[in-house]
Motif scaffolding. Structure first.
Motif, PDB file in Angstrom:
ATOM      1  N   UNK A 304     -39.070 -35.921 -14.496  1.00 35.32           N
ATOM      2  CA  UNK A 304     -39.254 -37.320 -14.071  1.00 35.32           C
ATOM      3  C   UNK A 304     -37.911 -38.030 -13.930  1.00 35.32           C
ATOM      4  N   UNK A 305     -36.969 -37.722 -14.828  1.00 31.89           N
ATOM      5  CA  UNK A 305     -35.616 -38.294 -14.700  1.00 31.89           C
ATOM      6  C   UNK A 305     -34.985 -37.802 -13.402  1.00 31.89           C
ATOM      7  N   UNK A 306     -35.242 -36.538 -13.061  1.00 21.75           N
ATOM      8  CA  UNK A 306     -34.736 -35.971 -11.816  1.00 21.75           C
ATOM      9  C   UNK A 306     -35.304 -36.670 -10.587  1.00 21.75           C
ATOM     10  N   UNK A 307     -36.567 -37.035 -10.676  1.00 19.38           N
ATOM     11  CA  UNK A 307     -37.211 -37.764  -9.573  1.00 19.38           C
ATOM     12  C   UNK A 307     -36.534 -39.118  -9.384  1.00 19.38           C
ATOM     13  N   UNK A 308     -36.319 -39.815 -10.485  1.00 21.82           N
ATOM     14  CA  UNK A 308     -35.708 -41.154 -10.403  1.00 21.82           C
ATOM     15  C   UNK A 308     -34.264 -41.072  -9.908  1.00 21.82           C
ATOM     16  N   UNK A 311     -34.324 -40.372  -6.251  1.00 18.97           N
ATOM     17  CA  UNK A 311     -34.785 -41.599  -5.595  1.00 18.97           C
ATOM     18  C   UNK A 311     -33.634 -42.594  -5.429  1.00 18.97           C
ATOM     19  N   UNK A 312     -32.904 -42.784  -6.524  1.00 21.18           N
ATOM     20  CA  UNK A 312     -31.757 -43.706  -6.489  1.00 21.18           C
ATOM     21  C   UNK A 312     -30.727 -43.263  -5.459  1.00 21.18           C
ATOM     22  N   UNK A 313     -30.495 -41.956  -5.434  1.00 28.19           N
ATOM     23  CA  UNK A 313     -29.532 -41.417  -4.476  1.00 28.19           C
ATOM     24  C   UNK A 313     -29.962 -41.772  -3.042  1.00 28.19           C
ATOM     25  N   UNK A 314     -31.226 -41.528  -2.733  1.00 26.69           N
ATOM     26  CA  UNK A 314     -31.718 -41.782  -1.366  1.00 26.69           C
ATOM     27  C   UNK A 314     -31.610 -43.275  -1.037  1.00 26.69           C
ATOM     28  N   UNK A 315     -32.057 -44.112  -1.977  1.00 24.93           N
ATOM     29  CA  UNK A 315     -32.057 -45.563  -1.734  1.00 24.93           C
ATOM     30  C   UNK A 315     -30.623 -46.061  -1.529  1.00 24.93           C
ATOM     31  N   UNK A 316     -29.704 -45.593  -2.385  1.00 28.25           N
ATOM     32  CA  UNK A 316     -28.299 -46.008  -2.255  1.00 28.25           C
ATOM     33  C   UNK A 316     -27.704 -45.577  -0.924  1.00 28.25           C
ATOM     34  N   UNK A 317     -28.005 -44.351  -0.520  1.00 25.91           N
ATOM     35  CA  UNK A 317     -27.450 -43.827   0.729  1.00 25.91           C
ATOM     36  C   UNK A 317     -27.977 -44.576   1.947  1.00 25.91           C
ATOM     37  N   UNK A 318     -29.284 -44.890   1.917  1.00 23.71           N
ATOM     38  CA  UNK A 318     -29.913 -45.407   3.137  1.00 23.71           C
ATOM     39  C   UNK A 318     -29.907 -46.925   3.247  1.00 23.71           C
ATOM     40  N   UNK A 319     -29.923 -47.623   2.113  1.00 20.57           N
ATOM     41  CA  UNK A 319     -29.978 -49.077   2.177  1.00 20.57           C
ATOM     42  C   UNK A 319     -28.706 -49.611   2.849  1.00 20.57           C
ATOM     43  N   UNK A 320     -28.899 -50.382   3.893  1.00 18.62           N
ATOM     44  CA  UNK A 320     -27.767 -50.983   4.597  1.00 18.62           C
ATOM     45  C   UNK A 320     -27.054 -50.044   5.557  1.00 18.62           C
ATOM     46  N   UNK A 327     -35.639 -49.921   3.022  1.00 27.68           N
ATOM     47  CA  UNK A 327     -36.186 -48.747   2.338  1.00 27.68           C
ATOM     48  C   UNK A 327     -37.191 -49.281   1.315  1.00 27.68           C
ATOM     49  N   UNK A 328     -38.417 -48.757   1.350  1.00 24.51           N
ATOM     50  CA  UNK A 328     -39.447 -49.242   0.429  1.00 24.51           C
ATOM     51  C   UNK A 328     -40.062 -48.073  -0.322  1.00 24.51           C
ATOM     52  N   UNK A 329     -40.846 -48.397  -1.351  1.00 27.21           N
ATOM     53  CA  UNK A 329     -41.551 -47.367  -2.101  1.00 27.21           C
ATOM     54  C   UNK A 329     -41.039 -47.226  -3.521  1.00 27.21           C
ATOM     55  N   UNK A 330     -41.397 -46.118  -4.144  1.00 22.36           N
ATOM     56  CA  UNK A 330     -41.090 -45.890  -5.552  1.00 22.36           C
ATOM     57  C   UNK A 330     -40.880 -44.392  -5.771  1.00 22.36           C
ATOM     58  N   UNK A 331     -39.860 -44.044  -6.547  1.00 24.32           N
ATOM     59  CA  UNK A 331     -39.611 -42.634  -6.856  1.00 24.32           C
ATOM     60  C   UNK A 331     -39.345 -41.836  -5.595  1.00 24.32           C
ATOM     61  N   UNK A 332     -40.015 -40.698  -5.473  1.00 26.10           N
ATOM     62  CA  UNK A 332     -39.845 -39.874  -4.269  1.00 26.10           C
ATOM     63  C   UNK A 332     -41.003 -40.077  -3.309  1.00 26.10           C
ATOM     64  N   UNK A 378     -27.994 -32.981   2.366  1.00 27.26           N
ATOM     65  CA  UNK A 378     -27.933 -32.550   3.763  1.00 27.26           C
ATOM     66  C   UNK A 378     -29.016 -33.278   4.580  1.00 27.26           C
ATOM     67  N   UNK A 379     -30.223 -33.321   4.026  1.00 26.83           N
ATOM     68  CA  UNK A 379     -31.342 -33.966   4.731  1.00 26.83           C
ATOM     69  C   UNK A 379     -31.059 -35.450   4.965  1.00 26.83           C
ATOM     70  N   UNK A 380     -30.522 -36.121   3.933  1.00 24.59           N
ATOM     71  CA  UNK A 380     -30.266 -37.559   4.058  1.00 24.59           C
ATOM     72  C   UNK A 380     -29.162 -37.821   5.086  1.00 24.59           C
ATOM     73  N   UNK A 381     -28.158 -36.944   5.147  1.00 24.13           N
ATOM     74  CA  UNK A 381     -27.092 -37.161   6.135  1.00 24.13           C
ATOM     75  C   UNK A 381     -27.646 -37.000   7.552  1.00 24.13           C
ATOM     76  N   UNK A 382     -28.584 -36.072   7.730  1.00 25.79           N
ATOM     77  CA  UNK A 382     -29.214 -35.909   9.056  1.00 25.79           C
ATOM     78  C   UNK A 382     -30.050 -37.152   9.401  1.00 25.79           C
ATOM     79  N   UNK A 383     -30.777 -37.679   8.407  1.00 23.79           N
ATOM     80  CA  UNK A 383     -31.609 -38.866   8.649  1.00 23.79           C
ATOM     81  C   UNK A 383     -30.716 -40.061   9.021  1.00 23.79           C
TER      82      UNK A 383
END
Ligand SMILES: *Cc1c(COP(=O)(O)O)cnc(C)c1O
Length: 390
Positions: A304-308, A311-320, A327-332, A378-383
């Motif tokens: 669960x810590x890994x999920x959070x 999640x933080x990584x994705x939100x930080x990368x994509x926001x702005x 970016x909306x939602x919770x966790x993964x 890698x996936x987030x950089x493509x997105x």
């Protein structure tokens, strides 16, 4: 070279699905391969189903071990895997008993039947109405379509099951008004609306609904078909919100890739369904349950810590980021609103070997809870690349 099955699919499969031009032939973890051998990073897990990715070794072992003992028995006999799973769910969630079925829609049907029986026995005749939220999604059977608060689902198949009213998410006064005007037995809602565009409900609203249910002697039913089983960074999202529901439903990720639905009953509802009032031939299937025991046992504090963290990584990368509105939602369980059309972004991602899906007008991410960080990066950089303006 294998046969091209795409024309056969178009000829013989009922035309209910618009498929991408891509055949899945095998997968391992968060990597998946198409008919040409091209590799993709999977960030949707078959709509939040393959909890630990494709063919996770421990899960495959648990499932095949059961498969070599017996694959099915009727519910006329005792069998171990479903009991182990029900016990595990009780210990981890505080629920008292569980009814097993085969899908999310069935889990919700069971919850609705239970609420109506509970109302008849505890409130009297006529309290069969259930409040759900606009923009919700609860399944594809006639009754769960009725429960789904979206007009687009309420055509073509009339007559639908009656007894559902729709309140506005995050507007407590609309829930209150419906309770005042109608004889209601329950509120049923997702804590993060998945199909509706990955929208997490406000904590204040959720607390308010829970209080209204208590004050009006109504049941609180939480649909965790998509949010459940570690997806949001807690084992179940209701634990994150800190509420005490009366019924929780789940499915999708519970079996880790095998069909299973679960309707969990808490104190008020544990005695409602009695012998002969509900059933399912495949419900509690030992192979599905063996898979689910493996999944739930492994979703510990670490996972669960890994999920959070992911999640933080994705939100930080994509926001702005360039071309990304929100970016909306919770966790993964995340929805990305892009300036470009979501379908266009997804098409670009697919060409470059990443497989996100859509939710309304958003790009939706539901990766495996244990997706390796390098693959996620890698996936987030493509997105990001895909969302970027020209
Ligand atoms: C997917 C989903 C359902 C329906 O589940 P099925 O297994 O397709 O019947 C119900 N509720 C929610 C919140 C879902 O995301």
């Amino acid at each position: 070279m294998k046969n091209n099955i795409k024309p056969l699919d178009k000829e013989y499969i009922a035309s209910t699905y618009g498929r991408f031009d891509l055949e899945i032939v095998k997968g391992e973890g968060s990597l998946v391969y198409d008919e040409t051998g091209k590799e993709y990073i999977d960030v949707a897990t078959g709509i939040a189903v393959n909890t630990f990715g494709f063919c996770d070794r421990e899960w495959v072992e648990a499932v095949t071990c059961q498969l070599t003992k017996f694959q099915h028995t009727s519910n006329l006999y005792f069998s171990e895997p479903c009991v182990r799973l029900a016990e595990l769910l009780a210990k981890r969630t505080g629920c008292k008993r569980t009814f097993f079925s085969n899908s999310g829609a069935e889990a919700n049907e069971c919850a609705i039947k239970t609420a109506r029986k509970w109302a008849l026995e505890n409130k009297g005749e006529g309290y069969y109405n259930i409040i759900t939220l606009k923009n919700s999604f609860h399944g594809r059977t006639l009754t769960t379509l009725s429960a789904t608060g979206q007009d687009v689902f309420h055509t073509t198949f009339n007559p639908f099951t009656e007894g559902f009213f729709y309140a506005e998410a995050n507007k407590l006064d609309t829930v209150e008004a419906l309770i005042k005007e109608n004889k209601c037995c329950a509120v049923m809602m997702e804590l993060v609306q998945g199909e509706g565009g990955v929208l997490a409900l406000d904590k204040e609203f959720v607390d308010g609904v829970a209080a209204l249910c208590r004050e009006n002697n109504m049941l609180l039913i939480i649909d965790e078909v998509q949010t459940g089983n570690g997806r949001t960074g807690s084992l179940y999202a209701f634990l994150h919100y800190g509420i005490s529901p009366d019924i929780v439903t789940t499915a999708k990720g519970l079996g880790g890739g095998l069909p299973i639905g679960a309707t969990m009953f808490f104190e008020k509802t544990e005695g409602t369904l009695t012998a002969g009032t509900h059933g399912s031939t495949f419900g509690g299937n030992p192979v599905s349950c063996a898979g689910a025991v493996n999944i739930i046992e492994r979703i510990d504090g670490n996972v669960l810590a890994g999920v959070r963290e992911r999640s933080e990584y994705i939100i930080n990368e994509l926001t702005g980021a360039d071309g990304i509105k929100s970016v909306s939602g919770l966790g993964l369980m995340l929805g990305i609103e892009t300036e470009k059309d979501a379908s266009e972004v997804i098409k670009y991602c697919m060409e470059r070997g990443v497989l996100p899906i859509k939710a309304k007008n958003k790009v939706r991410l539901l990766p495996a809870l244990n997706i390796p960080m390098e693959q996620l990066k890698k996936a987030i950089s493509v997105i990001k690349e895909a969302a970027k303006g020209e």
